[in-house]
Design an enzyme around this catalytic site. Sequence first.
Site: not given
Ligand code: ARG
Length: 477
Positions: A292, A25, A287, A319, A157-158, A327, A112, A324, A279
Amino acid sequence: MAAKKPWGGRFAKATERVVEEFTESISFDHVLYAYDIQGSIAHCRMLARQKIIPAAESRKIIKGLQQIKREIEAGTLELGMEFEDIHMRIEARLIEKIGPVGGKLHTARSRNDQVALDVTLYLRDAVLDTLACIDAVQSGLLALAEKYKDVILPGFTHLQHAQPVLFAHHMMAYFEMLKRDRERMESCYSRVNRMPLGASALAGTPYPIDREYVAGLLGFPEVTANSMDTVGDRDTLLEFCSSAALIMMHLSRLCEELIVWSSSEFNFIEIGDAFCTGSSIMPQKKNPDVPELIRGKTGRVYGNLMSLLTLMKSLPLAYNRDLQEDKIALFDSVETTRSCLRVLAAMLPEVQVRADSMSAAVQEGFLTATDLADYLAARGVPFRDAHEIVGRVVSYCVKQDKKLEDLTLEELQQYSPVIKKDVLKCLTVAASVNSRTCTGGTGGQAVRKALRRAHAVLKKGRVFIAREESRKKTSME
Ligand code: ARG
């Protein structure tokens, strides 16, 4: 070669490359680096204060973390995917720099609750920043409303001409939407503002930690209440993503109107050259790409909310690695919403209103028909009958190709005996607008009151941001 894993003790074989690639990650959570270091320093200070680790070691760890922060900022620290995530990368570098004592940082903590803290610190900044961006758009709307405060345009309206309204009233409708967005963000902030560290993996920790002390260091007024909930909960991320989805919905409605209004069919506004693009084939084109794209990006922000809701559905406590993925959705909603608010705030002062086109449009579509019905009703005609009578008057106008204001008193009187000379002045658009004096109406007086109130709303919002910015200042800064 796979890097040595901090959790490698139990494993006889190195991780497969394909698994490293799949589970990493760091490619997206590296943005948390500063929060990770901030949280680790607070944790480390607490460990020393509680005599869980010696003070000298704590100082060494903190110094190492501060150096790592500078390395990341200078771009000299490698952030390859073999390090799995930013948290492990920083820890590995710490041990590399200061030796095995660096391994003491993770005492009484799990990734965690560490992740939960980092995201909470990130979100706390993101909410306040989003509030400031909402303020900028609201200020832009208010400035436009004040600049063109006497301009009248057809209200629809509409998407059909309905009744005349003040341009300022139309702008202030969007101000109100953003005011509610702001309220939602402020409310979300109170739940973001809880310190999660100390939940550890899921059950809490046997070490004599002091969570309240860490909260104090990081400027949190309280700590989370249940360790299992803490590491498995993503409610505040969902609240942000859902409030962001509503913000984007509001922006996309405004942008849709700006796009339609800037077409040659409407010609109600002109968007400044610096905010339009051309364009590649049609030389005459200008534009409205900015509105947009805001309209277009709305879909992504809705999608992030749906991803996150689906991610959380049916997850057992506490957890799970699924988390993960949170994010990706959160960061995209934060970044997208913020960039849309910012560019819109920059564009609004460059919107020129074509008052002449709006005034011309107001003459079309029998906009004061309701006013004529109200005139009859005020003189004792039941409103339903008045509606019917005016319908016949409009039909007559359509056949004769006349506007309501063009009718003579004699023509009007054929439809009802209660019509007197004073009817003529109630058929103008200005009279129609100004008669709507009720609170929340488009009458000049009511709108002026709304504009005054809007300044107070902005002031109050700024007080909230300034107060929370200073409260979240950590004693570590
Ligand atoms: N990269 C993981 C996350 O964002 C870290 C947590 C990992 N925890 C675990 N018990 N493997 O959630």
